[in-house]
Every structure is written in C-alpha cells, then in structure tokens.
Design a protein around this motif. Structure first.
Motif, PDB file in Angstrom:
ATOM      1  N   CYS A   1      -3.269  -3.233   7.006  1.00 45.60           N
ATOM      2  CA  CYS A   1      -4.292  -3.847   6.142  1.00 45.60           C
ATOM      3  C   CYS A   1      -4.270  -3.263   4.739  1.00 45.60           C
ATOM      4  N   PHE A   2      -3.456  -2.226   4.527  1.00 46.27           N
ATOM      5  CA  PHE A   2      -3.527  -1.488   3.262  1.00 46.27           C
ATOM      6  C   PHE A   2      -2.934  -2.278   2.099  1.00 46.27           C
ATOM      7  N   ASN A   3      -3.601  -2.240   0.969  1.00 43.38           N
ATOM      8  CA  ASN A   3      -3.155  -2.840  -0.292  1.00 43.38           C
ATOM      9  C   ASN A   3      -2.622  -1.721  -1.171  1.00 43.38           C
ATOM     10  N   ILE A   4      -1.318  -1.761  -1.489  1.00 41.41           N
ATOM     11  CA  ILE A   4      -0.702  -0.655  -2.226  1.00 41.41           C
ATOM     12  C   ILE A   4      -0.897  -0.776  -3.736  1.00 41.41           C
TER      13      ILE A   4
ATOM     14  N   GLU B   1      16.428  -1.039  -2.506  1.00 39.31           N
ATOM     15  CA  GLU B   1      16.263  -2.455  -2.177  1.00 39.31           C
ATOM     16  C   GLU B   1      15.472  -2.702  -0.896  1.00 39.31           C
ATOM     17  N   GLU B   2      15.483  -1.727   0.021  1.00 35.99           N
ATOM     18  CA  GLU B   2      14.914  -2.031   1.338  1.00 35.99           C
ATOM     19  C   GLU B   2      14.051  -0.934   1.947  1.00 35.99           C
ATOM     20  N   PHE B   3      13.802   0.141   1.232  1.00 32.75           N
ATOM     21  CA  PHE B   3      13.050   1.218   1.882  1.00 32.75           C
ATOM     22  C   PHE B   3      12.064   1.855   0.918  1.00 32.75           C
ATOM     23  N   ALA B   4      10.797   1.533   1.100  1.00 34.82           N
ATOM     24  CA  ALA B   4       9.714   2.127   0.305  1.00 34.82           C
ATOM     25  C   ALA B   4       8.528   2.364   1.230  1.00 34.82           C
TER      26      ALA B   4
ATOM     27  N   ASP C   1       6.520   9.186  -0.773  1.00 31.55           N
ATOM     28  CA  ASP C   1       6.081   8.137   0.153  1.00 31.55           C
ATOM     29  C   ASP C   1       4.618   7.756  -0.037  1.00 31.55           C
ATOM     30  N   THR C   2       4.235   7.536  -1.294  1.00 28.34           N
ATOM     31  CA  THR C   2       2.862   7.191  -1.623  1.00 28.34           C
ATOM     32  C   THR C   2       2.747   5.696  -1.951  1.00 28.34           C
ATOM     33  N   PRO C   3       1.535   5.148  -1.959  1.00 27.79           N
ATOM     34  CA  PRO C   3       1.373   3.765  -2.406  1.00 27.79           C
ATOM     35  C   PRO C   3       1.922   3.540  -3.808  1.00 27.79           C
ATOM     36  N   GLU C   4       1.748   4.492  -4.695  1.00 27.85           N
ATOM     37  CA  GLU C   4       2.227   4.329  -6.062  1.00 27.85           C
ATOM     38  C   GLU C   4       3.750   4.307  -6.116  1.00 27.85           C
ATOM     39  N   SER C   5       4.413   5.186  -5.377  1.00 30.12           N
ATOM     40  CA  SER C   5       5.883   5.178  -5.386  1.00 30.12           C
ATOM     41  C   SER C   5       6.414   3.884  -4.780  1.00 30.12           C
ATOM     42  N   ALA C   6       5.744   3.379  -3.742  1.00 28.90           N
ATOM     43  CA  ALA C   6       6.170   2.111  -3.133  1.00 28.90           C
ATOM     44  C   ALA C   6       5.925   0.943  -4.086  1.00 28.90           C
ATOM     45  N   ARG C   7       4.794   0.946  -4.752  1.00 26.32           N
ATOM     46  CA  ARG C   7       4.468  -0.124  -5.699  1.00 26.32           C
ATOM     47  C   ARG C   7       5.516  -0.200  -6.802  1.00 26.32           C
ATOM     48  N   LEU C   8       5.879   0.944  -7.363  1.00 27.55           N
ATOM     49  CA  LEU C   8       6.867   0.955  -8.439  1.00 27.55           C
ATOM     50  C   LEU C   8       8.235   0.513  -7.934  1.00 27.55           C
ATOM     51  N   SER C   9       8.581   0.876  -6.695  1.00 29.58           N
ATOM     52  CA  SER C   9       9.872   0.438  -6.139  1.00 29.58           C
ATOM     53  C   SER C   9       9.932  -1.079  -6.050  1.00 29.58           C
ATOM     54  N   VAL C  10       8.845  -1.702  -5.607  1.00 28.79           N
ATOM     55  CA  VAL C  10       8.802  -3.162  -5.515  1.00 28.79           C
ATOM     56  C   VAL C  10       8.896  -3.791  -6.899  1.00 28.79           C
ATOM     57  N   LEU C  11       8.104  -3.305  -7.838  1.00 28.98           N
ATOM     58  CA  LEU C  11       8.088  -3.893  -9.181  1.00 28.98           C
ATOM     59  C   LEU C  11       9.456  -3.777  -9.859  1.00 28.98           C
TER      60      LEU C  11
ATOM     61  N   TYR D   1      10.700  -3.198  13.633  1.00 28.53           N
ATOM     62  CA  TYR D   1      10.520  -2.371  12.433  1.00 28.53           C
ATOM     63  C   TYR D   1       9.102  -1.807  12.388  1.00 28.53           C
ATOM     64  N   GLY D   2       8.911  -0.802  11.504  1.00 27.24           N
ATOM     65  CA  GLY D   2       7.611  -0.170  11.316  1.00 27.24           C
ATOM     66  C   GLY D   2       6.832  -0.811  10.193  1.00 27.24           C
ATOM     67  N   VAL D   3       5.506  -0.791  10.315  1.00 29.98           N
ATOM     68  CA  VAL D   3       4.634  -1.535   9.405  1.00 29.98           C
ATOM     69  C   VAL D   3       4.590  -0.956   8.001  1.00 29.98           C
ATOM     70  N   ASP D   4       4.907   0.321   7.823  1.00 26.45           N
ATOM     71  CA  ASP D   4       4.584   0.975   6.556  1.00 26.45           C
ATOM     72  C   ASP D   4       5.671   0.877   5.484  1.00 26.45           C
ATOM     73  N   ASN D   5       6.715   0.086   5.717  1.00 31.99           N
ATOM     74  CA  ASN D   5       7.774  -0.101   4.715  1.00 31.99           C
ATOM     75  C   ASN D   5       7.525  -1.411   3.975  1.00 31.99           C
ATOM     76  N   VAL D   6       7.037  -1.312   2.739  1.00 29.31           N
ATOM     77  CA  VAL D   6       6.650  -2.520   2.005  1.00 29.31           C
ATOM     78  C   VAL D   6       7.852  -3.378   1.619  1.00 29.31           C
ATOM     79  N   MET D   7       9.056  -2.803   1.620  1.00 33.79           N
ATOM     80  CA  MET D   7      10.246  -3.557   1.213  1.00 33.79           C
ATOM     81  C   MET D   7      11.069  -4.047   2.404  1.00 33.79           C
ATOM     82  N   VAL D   8      10.523  -3.971   3.598  1.00 33.52           N
ATOM     83  CA  VAL D   8      11.279  -4.377   4.783  1.00 33.52           C
ATOM     84  C   VAL D   8      11.666  -5.847   4.687  1.00 33.52           C
TER      85      VAL D   8
END
Length: 509
Positions: free
Chosen positions: A154-157, A430-433, A444-454, A284-291
């Motif tokens: 449910c988390f919004n990064i 490309e595939e792991f955040a 492995d924070t929401p901010e690091s994942a957000r920047l990886s996606v952007l 797969y696991g839920v916590d990888n935003v780039m899966v």
C-alpha cells in the motif's frame, strides 16, 4: 466471543434444578471442569517440553483461558517440535564448501544478442497469450520499517502519480496483457488474462483485500486475483521454548517467503493453476518498485533453456555489499543462495581473472520463474524439510520486547531441489529498486527508489524523442511513465516525440 462465565452460571442453575429430581441427572448435565482441556494439553505439551505456556493459567479470565486453549490446539505440535529440534541442532554444524557459479550458467546482459531478446520477447508474449503464465506476489510483510502499519504494497514512495506499489504492479499486468493480445493475436484481438496470486499473512490479509476492493482492483477483474495466506510458526527462545506474547497467547511470526510453496498447496491453488492451464509461474517480492511483472523476455528465456527454475540476478555493487549471492553448494553441487555473512573477506573480494568481475557477484533480488511441475515437487519436499533458518529478532513478549528466534524458510531454498536452474542478469538501474528502509537510511529507501524510477523513465522519454524542462537539478527529479503507457520503454514515440515535459510529472494515456 461468548463469555464462559455466563455458561457456567447457566450450568450451575440447571444443575441445581436437576438436583431436586435425581443425583444421576446432576452428574450427566454438569459441565466439565474448566481445567480439563488444560490438563489434556499439559500432558501433550510435556512431551515437547512446552508446558510452561500454562504457567499463568490461574491468573487468566475465562475468555483468556479459552483463547489460550484454542491457540495451543491449533498447533501441529509434532511438526513444530521436529522443526525446532532439527533447526537448533543444525546450528554450528559444518556445511558443504561453496564454489562460484560457472560463467556459462548465467545469461549476461553483454552476452545476449538482439536476436535472442526479440525471440524471447515474442516467445514470452505467445505463452502469456495462451494463458500459460501465472504470477505470484509475495506480500506478507507490513510496512513497519517504512513507518506505516499497512501492508507494504500500500506504500506510496512519492512518485508524481502518487501510486502505491500494488497499483504500479497491477498496471504492469494490464499493460502486458494488452501487449500480448496485440502482438500475438491473429485477426481480432481477444482478451488476455494473467491470473495474479497474492500471498498475504494473518497480519496483512484483511487490509490487503480491502485495499484492492476499495481501489476496484486497479482495473483488473476481481476474479483474476486470488489472495492466500502464508503460515505462521511460534517464536522461540534460544533454548527452543515458546515465547508468550501475552499470558494467554503465543508470539508467532510468518514462516518466511519460502512458505509460499506450502501455502499454495494447502490453499489448493496449485490445483487451481493446473485447472487454468498454467505451466509457468513468475514469483517476486512486493517491495521492488521497478519489478517487471510477467516479463516476457525472462519467460521466453526460461522456456528456451528448458530449466525447472530461474532467477534474475544483478551484479554485486562492491565486495562488502550486504546482499545474498548465488553459489554452488559443494563440489559440483546445486545452486543456492548464501548470505553475505557466510563469505569471508577474501572470498567476497576475490576476482575472476578472466572476466574481471567478483567471483561471487550474482546477487539474489527475489525475481524468480518456476515450472508448475517443479513447484508441486518443492511444496512436498519443503513440507518434509525440518531444518528452518533461524533469525534472531526482537520478539514482542508479555515482559516487553525480548531477543528470540523466528523460524523461516526462504524462497531460494527450493533451488536445492531443482534439476536445473538458469540465471538471467538484469541491470540494477532498470529492474531493481527495493523499498525496505525509511528515508534517511543509507540504502533501499523510498527516496532512492523514487529517483531510480524517475531517472529510468527520463531516459525512455528522451530516447523516444521527448524533451524535459526542470526547475531543480535533473539528478534530483525526472518524469514518471505510467505502466499503462509502456512496460519497458516501448511504444512511447507517439506520446513523446517532439513534446516537452516539465519534471516532475507523470506521462499517462
């Protein structure tokens, strides 16, 4: 819950009335003593050295006593005792030496040709079109390390869209269903459905179901999603004793993501998969935003290799990175994963002189593919396996938090049963955040994942002929491409070419 004290009062009244007629009737209608279930359970628990769970029985209310009895009666005590004894005994025993994974066992990014990628992509889409792929999401964890009590999905990064992890993954499924219908369909396209099996835990199940229902399943059909719960096991002390969370309840924890195999079997979802014609399972696991959920390229590669199991891997970033890596266990043995703590400094730093890479460089990122036949085999094999991983954790107890042990199986434990396992390298950027730790942590924070996606999506947009303006440095911002627009950067030219986007923003249909 009914109050047992009311039942006792009623029973006493009945018994009094019965006494006026005959003593024999009184003996028949009197309720059994409250401690009779306890006595029977104590005798059972003594066989396993766990009778202390009733130490505070005399201080419990009738409701609390009933709860404790039911809690203990729900346990498979012989199985749990066997797991505890075998797992504790295995600690400190010598294990087989490990070897690096042979180079020819890994499909590296550099070693793939464009022809390979196109072949695997089309092969995967065709398999999805035929309904032969199911997807399993491991989503039993709460977001406590992220500062929320909700399920982690449910988390919004903090992306421009404000989408949760669950929504992003659901929309990737919608996208790949559309691509499979368009690319493979001959003549008029027909609907393509990927069934999504979502593993929850007793701590997240109700909240997860409500979240999906309140968001109308993010555009998916409700009947293409199956929720199921992983199991739990009692938490124990280092001596193997049950830890009491309260005077009338055991401290329990989920049995690890490796519990997925047994949970699929016990919920009869393996039979459900077979009835739907599913042959392959993406897990797969839920916590990888780039899966890349239901990745056609990975699926095509897996089918082409004819393996029983496969895993995506990323190269270890540096020798001391705290990640599990794939190894061979024993001389010529099977693939498995070892934690970073099992590699001494010399092994962690050893270089393969031919490739220039670390010898132990293939990190496990919980992106797996299995045949359904293999999962059936593993579900039976791990069910009989009595050696679990012991994780030392702070356990909630009636005396406050105490150090204890959680009993877990890991999803990669299955690789020991695999006749063949294929490894497929993907690029971290490309595939792991992963989203594991609160902002302000080192990794492995929401901010690091957000920047990886952007950053990834910004590259997609520029490659498709788009332009960006930004009022903050570009390294700190970017654009988000909706999964409904593009799965992996494809088909963006019509949306982006010649257009200028002001970052941060979401590009959507």
């Amino acid at each position: 819950m009914r109050d047992p004290s009311v039942e006792r009062e009623n029973g006493a009244s009945d018994s009094t009335a019965a006494t006026t007629t005959t003593t024999t009737t009184t003996e028949i209608t009197s309720p059994p003593p409250m401690n009779s279930p306890r006595q029977a359970l104590i005798e059972r628990l003594k066989d396993y050295g766990q009778e202390d769970v009733f130490a505070l029985w005399d201080e419990l209310s009738p409701d609390e006593r009933e709860f404790l009895v039911r809690d203990i009666e729900s346990l498979d005590l012989p199985r749990i005792d066997r797991i505890i004894r075998c797992s504790l005994h295995s600690q400190g025993l010598p294990v087989a030496a490990i070897e690096p994974v042979p180079e020819n066992w890994v499909s590296t990014v550099d070693g793939r040709t464009m022809e390979d990628r196109e072949k695997w992509w089309k092969m995967g889409l065709k398999t999805i079109y035929e309904g032969k792929l199911g997807v399993v999401l491991l989503s039993g964890g709460q977001g406590t390390r992220l500062g929320i009590s909700d399920p982690k999905g449910c988390f919004n990064i903090g992306l421009p869209s404000g989408k949760s992890l669950f929504q992003i993954q659901a929309e990737r499924i919608l996208c790949i269903q559309r691509l499979a219908a368009q690319v493979v369909g001959e003549g008029p396209t027909r609907p393509v459905t990927i069934h999504w099996y979502i593993m929850t835990s007793p701590f997240t199940d109700e909240a997860t179901r409500k979240y999906f229902s309140s968001h109308k399943y993010f555009g998916l059909e409700p009947d293409q999603i199956s929720f199921f719960q992983q199991g739990t096991l009692p938490c124990i002390s280092k001596e193997g004793k049950f830890i009491m969370e309260t005077p009338f309840s055991l401290a329990k924890a989920p049995d690890g993501n490796g519990g997925v195999y047994g949970a699929l079997k016990s919920s009869r979802l393996l039979e459900d998969m077979a009835s739907r014609g599913i042959k392959y399972v993406d897990c797969y696991g839920v916590d990888n935003v780039m899966v890349r959920v239901a990745d056609p390229t990975f699926l095509g590669y897996f089918i082409d290799k004819g393996a029983a199991s496969a895993a995506k891997v990323v190269r270890k970033a540096y020798p001391q990175e705290q990640v599990g890596v794939f190894v061979r266990r024993g001389k010529g043995g099977p693939l498995t994963v070892v934690e970073y703590s099992e590699l001494d400094q010399s092994m962690a730093s050893a270089i393969n002189q031919r490739t220039g890479r670390l010898q132990y460089c293939w990190s496990n990122v919980c992106l797996h593919m299995f045949t359904l036949d293999f999962i059936n085999q593993v579900a039976t094999g791990l069910e009989k396996d009595s050696v679990y991983h012991l994780a030392e954790k702070k356990i909630p107890s009636m005396n406050g938090y105490t150090m204890g042990l959680k009993l877990e199986q890991f999803i990669f434990d299955s690789f020991l049963y695999a006749p063949s396992t294929a490894l497929f390298e993907v690029l971290r950027e490309e595939e792991f955040a992963p989203v594991k730790n609160v902002n302000g942590s080192n990794f492995d924070t929401p901010e690091s994942a957000r920047l990886s996606v952007l950053r990834l999506h910004t590259r997609w947009v520029i490659a498709a002929g788009g332009f960006l303006t930004h009022s903050v440095p570009l390294y700190a911002t970017g654009v988000e491409v909706s999964p409904l627009c593009s799965y992996a950067g494809e088909n963006l030219e019509a949306i982006c070419r010649g257009r200028t986007f002001h970052a941060p923003c979401e590009i959507s249909l």
